[in-house]
Design an enzyme around this catalytic site. Structure first.
Site, PDB file in Angstrom:
ATOM      1  N   SER A  13     -12.139 -16.428 -16.842  1.00 48.88           N
ATOM      2  CA  SER A  13     -11.715 -17.746 -16.350  1.00 48.88           C
ATOM      3  C   SER A  13     -12.186 -17.978 -14.915  1.00 48.88           C
ATOM      4  CB  SER A  13     -10.190 -17.911 -16.465  1.00 48.88           C
ATOM      5  OG  SER A  13      -9.520 -17.106 -15.529  1.00 48.88           O
ATOM      6  N   MET A  89     -13.371  -4.608 -14.170  1.00 47.68           N
ATOM      7  CA  MET A  89     -12.321  -3.604 -14.040  1.00 47.68           C
ATOM      8  C   MET A  89     -12.885  -2.181 -13.953  1.00 47.68           C
ATOM      9  SD  MET A  89     -10.015  -5.750 -13.683  1.00 47.68           S
ATOM     10  CE  MET A  89      -8.362  -5.087 -13.796  1.00 47.68           C
ATOM     11  N   ASN A 106     -14.893  -9.490  -4.214  1.00 44.52           N
ATOM     12  CA  ASN A 106     -13.957  -9.320  -5.336  1.00 44.52           C
ATOM     13  C   ASN A 106     -12.749 -10.232  -5.137  1.00 44.52           C
ATOM     14  OD1 ASN A 106     -12.781  -8.034  -7.686  1.00 44.52           O
ATOM     15  ND2 ASN A 106     -11.470  -6.853  -6.309  1.00 44.52           N
ATOM     16  N   HIS A 108      -8.579 -10.474  -6.277  1.00 42.07           N
ATOM     17  CA  HIS A 108      -7.487  -9.667  -6.832  1.00 42.07           C
ATOM     18  C   HIS A 108      -6.202 -10.494  -6.803  1.00 42.07           C
ATOM     19  CE1 HIS A 108      -5.461  -6.063  -8.084  1.00 42.07           C
ATOM     20  NE2 HIS A 108      -4.529  -6.307  -7.174  1.00 42.07           N
TER      21      HIS A 108
HETATM   22  C1  GAR Z   1      -8.130 -12.011 -12.478  1.00 42.28           C
HETATM   23  O1  GAR Z   1      -6.757 -12.231 -12.307  1.00 42.28           O
HETATM   24  C2  GAR Z   1      -8.668 -11.154 -11.354  1.00 42.28           C
HETATM   25  O2  GAR Z   1      -8.108 -11.421 -10.123  1.00 42.28           O
HETATM   26  C3  GAR Z   1      -8.293  -9.773 -11.851  1.00 42.28           C
HETATM   27  O3  GAR Z   1      -8.633  -9.804 -13.201  1.00 42.28           O
HETATM   28  C4  GAR Z   1      -8.379 -11.123 -13.694  1.00 42.28           C
HETATM   29  C5  GAR Z   1      -9.580 -11.567 -14.477  1.00 42.28           C
HETATM   30  O4  GAR Z   1      -9.313 -12.787 -15.119  1.00 42.28           O
HETATM   31  N1  GAR Z   1      -8.993  -8.757 -11.122  1.00 42.28           N
HETATM   32  C6  GAR Z   1      -8.433  -7.609 -10.784  1.00 42.28           C
HETATM   33  O5  GAR Z   1      -7.309  -7.289 -11.120  1.00 42.28           O
HETATM   34  C7  GAR Z   1      -9.294  -6.696  -9.926  1.00 42.28           C
HETATM   35  N2  GAR Z   1      -8.581  -5.538  -9.552  1.00 42.28           N
HETATM   36  P1  GAR Z   1     -10.513 -13.667 -15.648  1.00 42.28           P
HETATM   37  O6  GAR Z   1     -11.390 -12.729 -16.503  1.00 42.28           O
HETATM   38  O7  GAR Z   1      -9.872 -14.724 -16.476  1.00 42.28           O
HETATM   39  O8  GAR Z   1     -11.265 -14.212 -14.482  1.00 42.28           O
END
Ligand code: GAR
Length: 199
Positions: A13, A89, A106, A108
């Site tokens: 997203s 990840m 990045n 978070h």
């Molecule tokens: C997001 O909330 C991002 O901040 C998190 O993964 C999700 C991905 O959502 N990232 C982490 O936790 C990094 N440590 P998305 O695939 O819908 O963008």
């Protein structure tokens, strides 16, 4: 124009939100490709729908060193300015980070240094915090750790459930990541220890 590669492992997203703002010209950047460590990441399918080139990095089949070397070669060949992690990840190796220090970013879903790692929103929820938020930061060798580019806090509402909180955090991410990258791509950065100065 700034050239970026987006890395993701999940639903994508944040990638979609960034792609929309790049396509409209709001962010002056071009997405050269979207890469994932997972063949079946839903974000790859979403990227293809947007007409973006996708790449699967062979972490599972060939290991981290080969996957990163492929990514590095592609980034070099295509003159990538920034590597943008959007729900990627995996920890990048020190060698990879060192070669591109200050050019990997990045997002978070917590106010770092609180709740690094997976499921940050759930971790914050379980802890019972009343304020949480989103952090955009430069990537270093440690997980969710590098110098902070932007943070925005969000107060958990009385009676709010985890699902609603997740929705609000993601909406905040989609806005803050784009706003931060837009500013980043227009600026010159100086990193003083852990503090970043935009010029
Ligand atoms: C997001 O909330 C991002 O901040 C998190 O993964 C999700 C991905 O959502 N990232 C982490 O936790 C990094 N440590 P998305 O695939 O819908 O963008």
């Amino acid at each position: 124009m700034t050239s970026i590669a987006i890395l993701l492992s999940g639903r994508g997203s944040n990638m979609v939100a960034l792609a929309d703002r790049c396509a409209s010209g709001d962010i002056d950047a071009e997405i050269a490709f979207v890469a994932s460590d997972k063949t079946d990441a839903p974000g790859l399918e979403r990227a293809r729908h947007l007409g973006l080139r996708t790449v699967v990095l062979p972490y599972r089949e060939k290991g981290q060193a080969t996957a990163e070397s492929l990514l590095s070669d592609m980034a070099d060949d295509e003159g990538i300015d920034w590597i943008v992690l959007a729900g990627f990840m995996r920890l990048l190796s020190p060698a990879f980070v060192n070669g591109r220090r200050g050019r990997i970013v990045n997002i978070h879903p917590s106010l770092l240094p609180a709740f690094p790692g997976v499921n940050a929103i759930g971790q914050a929820w379980d802890y019972g915090v009343t304020v949480t938020g989103v952090t955009v930061h430069l990537v270093d060798e440690k997980m969710d750790h590098g110098p902070i580019l932007a943070q925005e806090a969000l107060t958990i509402k009385a009676g709010e459930g985890l699902d609603d909180l997740e929705e609000r955090i993601h909406a905040l991410e989609h806005r803050l990541y784009g706003d931060t990258l837009k500013r980043l791509f227009r600026s010159r950065l100086t990193v003083e220890g852990r503090r970043i100065v935009f010029e």
